[in-house]
Design a protein around this motif. Structure first.
Motif, PDB file in Angstrom:
ATOM      1  N   SER A 149      17.184  36.147 -68.146  1.00  5.78           N
ATOM      2  CA  SER A 149      17.659  37.119 -67.161  1.00  5.78           C
ATOM      3  C   SER A 149      16.929  36.940 -65.839  1.00  5.78           C
ATOM      4  CB  SER A 149      17.464  38.554 -67.673  1.00  5.78           C
ATOM      5  OG  SER A 149      16.089  38.850 -67.812  1.00  5.78           O
ATOM      6  N   THR A 150      17.648  37.254 -64.769  1.00  8.22           N
ATOM      7  CA  THR A 150      17.087  37.270 -63.421  1.00  8.22           C
ATOM      8  C   THR A 150      17.392  38.631 -62.820  1.00  8.22           C
ATOM      9  OG1 THR A 150      17.425  34.891 -63.121  1.00  8.22           O
ATOM     10  CG2 THR A 150      17.112  36.219 -61.140  1.00  8.22           C
ATOM     11  N   THR A 151      16.364  39.413 -62.558  1.00  7.21           N
ATOM     12  CA  THR A 151      16.514  40.728 -61.936  1.00  7.21           C
ATOM     13  C   THR A 151      16.026  40.628 -60.503  1.00  7.21           C
ATOM     14  OG1 THR A 151      16.134  41.811 -64.065  1.00  7.21           O
ATOM     15  CG2 THR A 151      15.940  43.166 -62.091  1.00  7.21           C
ATOM     16  N   ARG A 152      16.912  40.924 -59.546  1.00  4.92           N
ATOM     17  CA  ARG A 152      16.596  40.719 -58.132  1.00  4.92           C
ATOM     18  C   ARG A 152      16.483  42.061 -57.412  1.00  4.92           C
ATOM     19  NH1 ARG A 152      19.865  37.858 -54.795  1.00  4.92           N
ATOM     20  NH2 ARG A 152      18.168  36.628 -53.902  1.00  4.92           N
ATOM     21  N   TYR A 153      15.483  42.133 -56.552  1.00  4.51           N
ATOM     22  CA  TYR A 153      15.251  43.302 -55.699  1.00  4.51           C
ATOM     23  C   TYR A 153      15.386  42.834 -54.248  1.00  4.51           C
ATOM     24  CZ  TYR A 153      13.201  45.265 -59.944  1.00  4.51           C
ATOM     25  OH  TYR A 153      12.980  45.697 -61.226  1.00  4.51           O
ATOM     26  N   LEU A 154      16.366  43.360 -53.521  1.00  7.20           N
ATOM     27  CA  LEU A 154      16.580  43.009 -52.119  1.00  7.20           C
ATOM     28  C   LEU A 154      15.762  43.984 -51.277  1.00  7.20           C
ATOM     29  CD1 LEU A 154      20.450  42.458 -52.284  1.00  7.20           C
ATOM     30  CD2 LEU A 154      18.601  40.845 -52.785  1.00  7.20           C
ATOM     31  N   LEU A 155      14.710  43.474 -50.654  1.00 11.77           N
ATOM     32  CA  LEU A 155      13.682  44.338 -50.074  1.00 11.77           C
ATOM     33  C   LEU A 155      13.675  44.299 -48.552  1.00 11.77           C
ATOM     34  CD1 LEU A 155      10.730  43.500 -52.482  1.00 11.77           C
ATOM     35  CD2 LEU A 155      12.508  45.230 -52.740  1.00 11.77           C
ATOM     36  N   SER A 156      13.039  45.305 -47.993  1.00 15.35           N
ATOM     37  CA  SER A 156      12.825  45.339 -46.553  1.00 15.35           C
ATOM     38  C   SER A 156      11.698  44.388 -46.183  1.00 15.35           C
ATOM     39  CB  SER A 156      12.456  46.763 -46.120  1.00 15.35           C
ATOM     40  OG  SER A 156      11.173  47.122 -46.634  1.00 15.35           O
ATOM     41  N   ALA A 157      11.565  44.125 -44.885  1.00 13.14           N
ATOM     42  CA  ALA A 157      10.504  43.237 -44.418  1.00 13.14           C
ATOM     43  C   ALA A 157       9.130  43.782 -44.784  1.00 13.14           C
ATOM     44  CB  ALA A 157      10.621  43.047 -42.905  1.00 13.14           C
ATOM     45  N   ARG A 158       8.983  45.090 -44.712  1.00 17.76           N
ATOM     46  CA  ARG A 158       7.695  45.700 -45.029  1.00 17.76           C
ATOM     47  C   ARG A 158       7.380  45.563 -46.514  1.00 17.76           C
ATOM     48  NH1 ARG A 158       7.287  51.518 -42.767  1.00 17.76           N
ATOM     49  NH2 ARG A 158       7.564  50.263 -40.871  1.00 17.76           N
ATOM     50  N   GLN A 159       8.386  45.777 -47.354  1.00 17.87           N
ATOM     51  CA  GLN A 159       8.180  45.627 -48.790  1.00 17.87           C
ATOM     52  C   GLN A 159       7.883  44.173 -49.151  1.00 17.87           C
ATOM     53  OE1 GLN A 159      11.988  47.467 -49.773  1.00 17.87           O
ATOM     54  NE2 GLN A 159      10.926  49.052 -50.942  1.00 17.87           N
ATOM     55  N   MET A 160       8.569  43.244 -48.507  1.00 18.22           N
ATOM     56  CA  MET A 160       8.304  41.828 -48.769  1.00 18.22           C
ATOM     57  C   MET A 160       6.890  41.450 -48.354  1.00 18.22           C
ATOM     58  SD  MET A 160      10.768  40.374 -50.364  1.00 18.22           S
ATOM     59  CE  MET A 160      10.035  38.743 -50.242  1.00 18.22           C
ATOM     60  N   GLU A 161       6.435  41.992 -47.252  1.00 16.07           N
ATOM     61  CA  GLU A 161       5.071  41.710 -46.801  1.00 16.07           C
ATOM     62  C   GLU A 161       4.050  42.173 -47.833  1.00 16.07           C
ATOM     63  OE1 GLU A 161       2.074  42.751 -43.031  1.00 16.07           O
ATOM     64  OE2 GLU A 161       4.110  43.561 -43.097  1.00 16.07           O
ATOM     65  N   GLU A 162       4.270  43.354 -48.409  1.00 17.10           N
ATOM     66  CA  GLU A 162       3.353  43.865 -49.417  1.00 17.10           C
ATOM     67  C   GLU A 162       3.416  43.009 -50.681  1.00 17.10           C
ATOM     68  OE1 GLU A 162       0.537  46.005 -51.389  1.00 17.10           O
ATOM     69  OE2 GLU A 162       1.068  46.072 -49.250  1.00 17.10           O
ATOM     70  N   ALA A 163       4.634  42.618 -51.082  1.00 18.20           N
ATOM     71  CA  ALA A 163       4.774  41.780 -52.273  1.00 18.20           C
ATOM     72  C   ALA A 163       4.101  40.429 -52.073  1.00 18.20           C
ATOM     73  CB  ALA A 163       6.247  41.596 -52.614  1.00 18.20           C
ATOM     74  N   ARG A 164       4.213  39.856 -50.886  1.00 14.97           N
ATOM     75  CA  ARG A 164       3.575  38.563 -50.621  1.00 14.97           C
ATOM     76  C   ARG A 164       2.058  38.667 -50.612  1.00 14.97           C
ATOM     77  NH1 ARG A 164       8.165  37.864 -46.380  1.00 14.97           N
ATOM     78  NH2 ARG A 164       9.693  36.654 -47.586  1.00 14.97           N
ATOM     79  N   LYS A 165       1.547  39.785 -50.151  1.00 13.87           N
ATOM     80  CA  LYS A 165       0.092  39.987 -50.216  1.00 13.87           C
ATOM     81  C   LYS A 165      -0.384  39.974 -51.662  1.00 13.87           C
ATOM     82  CE  LYS A 165      -0.540  42.684 -45.940  1.00 13.87           C
ATOM     83  NZ  LYS A 165      -0.904  44.030 -45.407  1.00 13.87           N
ATOM     84  N   ARG A 166       0.349  40.629 -52.517  1.00 13.48           N
ATOM     85  CA  ARG A 166      -0.050  40.679 -53.930  1.00 13.48           C
ATOM     86  C   ARG A 166       0.181  39.335 -54.614  1.00 13.48           C
ATOM     87  NH1 ARG A 166       0.992  46.807 -56.107  1.00 13.48           N
ATOM     88  NH2 ARG A 166       0.542  47.872 -54.140  1.00 13.48           N
TER      89      ARG A 166
END
Length: 503
Positions: free
Chosen positions: A440-457
């Motif tokens: 399975s592939t579960t995708r979350y289409l995120l805002s720029a701010r959310q992507m920035e936080e995810a990339r930090k982690r």
């Protein structure tokens, strides 16, 4: 001219709240298109409309929004204003079709999430959502020219599909979603956030008449993009809402739970019947064995008595030695008879029932779910909005190494990996279940701010390649869990595949 170019490139910070629904996700690829016309450094014209990304660096809009840039390329600047972020970018007109009223603009400096077109059937009464920047709202809220180049989330309005028409030889969709001047070039979406058409015009509503919008149909858009050599992301899977998908998942889980409970009840009934049969067999065997012991004891007693009688007869014939031997044998037979009688099995129902043995069949071996697998989409268990549905090939080993390069972490009995790309505004949770051969592939289409936080982690993840070290995989699992906490509770898309051995 210079001050307008500076204004066009200025940083305008605008905080906003990110939403997780499909329309908000599509809105992150919607832009405002502004045109600034100058003569000898003086601004002589200003216009604006809407557009949306069909590639990370290209947006589609109406030709009439940017026709001034085609007529006067040296005097008109095109600005692309994203829906989020803090910058505006200068665009370049690369294709225009005045007959279809479509234009393609290219820009640099940012990558936008492209919208997906819906290629399936549309029925009258279907819900439709318009996204864009209506001019009447801008006129009511804008305080200066800078407000027109400030990143803002697009405005949505909802209506229904009212039929297909021809507008000056162009195939269009007639709809009731509220649009105004400024919506031109913006997308008309289905409830899953996929493009149904490009808003281009609206009817006049004089004397209380109802207002209708016209959106250029996807077949016209496809022809234009094909001529412009621009790929068009599309799929034709019917839209299933997140609520429906979750309800179907709950229903499937309940059905699976009920089936498991029924299986357990049936297994318990079979086990009880098997035990009753085993008890009856044990009791019957005990009775038969007890009777055999008693019959054996009686037979030994008869033989012993008969042997003693023979000994007495031998004694009367004065065969003393033979009489003694025969008497000893007879006595031994009588003793054996007594011992056999004493050792006969006791009839104790509780002991018999407790010692009954029920044959337990071995568990059915699950087919191996490792190695090279070919996975095919299962539409009944999926929610497909923006992705294609091609088969997926994976090669996974017992350590969770996939395709020889990507390490997955243990997640119960499954293997899981979270992907946070640099060039895409979406986070994907990939999971493989060996016991059921489900990928399975579960995708979350995120805002720029959310992507920035995810990339930090994601930057804290140490395991980059495959590893046989359980401690490293455990660390990967914990790091991925930290990424999961930064994701919304509700996903946007879930692709579920059924896999089989590639051999």
């Amino acid at each position: 001219m210079v001050r307008w170019l500076i204004l066009l490139a200025m940083l305008c910070v605008w905080p906003f709240a990110a939403r997780a629904d499909d329309i908000s996700a599509a809105g992150r690829g919607v832009v405002r298109i502004v045109t600034i016309a100058t003569i000898e450094g003086e601004v002589v014209g200003f216009g604006h409309g809407s557009g949306f990304a069909v590639a990370p660096n290209r947006v589609l809009t109406n030709a009439h929004v940017v026709e001034a840039a085609e007529r006067y390329p040296g005097n008109v600047v095109i600005g692309v204003v994203p829906s989020e972020g803090d910058k505006t970018f200068q665009g370049r007109l690369i294709a225009i079709d005045s007959d279809r009223d479509l234009a393609l603009i290219e820009f640099a400096g940012i990558r936008l999430p492209p919208l997906t077109f819906y290629s399936g059937p549309v029925n009258e009464g279907d819900s439709m959502i318009a996204l864009g920047y209506p001019g009447n709202v801008d006129l009511a809220t804008a305080r200066s020219a800078a407000d027109f180049i400030t990143p803002l989330t697009p405005i949505r309005s909802q209506g229904v599909f009212s039929g297909r028409r021809d507008l000056q030889g162009v195939r269009v969709l007639l709809h009731t979603a509220g649009i105004a001047r400024g919506n031109s070039g913006g997308p008309l979406l289905d409830s899953c956030g996929r493009v149904l058409g490009v808003n281009a015009a609206l009817t006049r509503a004089d004397d209380g008449d109802a207002s209708f919008g016209f959106a250029i149909a996807n077949e016209e858009v496809a022809a234009f993009l094909r001529e412009a050599k621009q790929p068009m992301p599309a799929n034709g899977v019917a839209c299933t809402s997140i609520a429906e998908r979750l309800a179907q998942d709950r229903s499937a889980a309940e059905q699976a739970r009920e089936a498991e409970e029924l299986r357990k009840r049936e297994a318990a009934a079979v086990a009880a019947a098997d035990r009753d049969n085993a008890i009856q067999r044990a009791r019957s065997e005990n009775i038969v064995m007890r009777e055999n012991y008693m019959a054996g004891a009686a037979l030994l007693l008869v033989f012993g008595a008969f042997t003693l009688g023979i000994a007495g007869l031998l004694l009367t014939r004065e065969q003393k030695r033979e009489a003694i031997y025969t008497a000893v044998g007879g006595g031994a037979l009588i003793v054996a008879s007594v011992v056999t009688f004493i050792l006969r099995p006791a009839f104790d129902p509780a002991a018999i029932d407790g010692g009954a043995r029920v044959a337990i069949p071995p568990p059915v071996a699950q087919p191996g779910g490792l190695g090279k697998m070919v996975c095919t989409i299962d539409p009944a268990r999926s929610r497909i909005t923006v992705s294609d549905t091609q088969d997926v090939a994976i090669d996974i080993n017992a350590d969770g190494c996939v395709n020889g390069r990507t390490q997955y972490a243990e997640a119960g009995q499954n293997w899981q990996r979270i992907l946070v790309p640099d060039e895409e505004q979406a986070v994907s949770v990939l999971e493989y279940a060996p016991t059921t051969r489900t990928y399975s592939t579960t995708r979350y289409l995120l805002s720029a701010r959310q992507m920035e936080e995810a990339r930090k982690r994601r930057a804290e993840v140490k395991v980059k390649a495959c590893s046989t070290d359980p401690a490293a995989r455990a660390d990967l699992a914990s790091r991925q869990q930290a990424i999961r906490t930064a994701l919304p509770q509700i996903f946007n898309e879930r692709l579920v595949y059924s896999c089989k051995s590639a051999d």
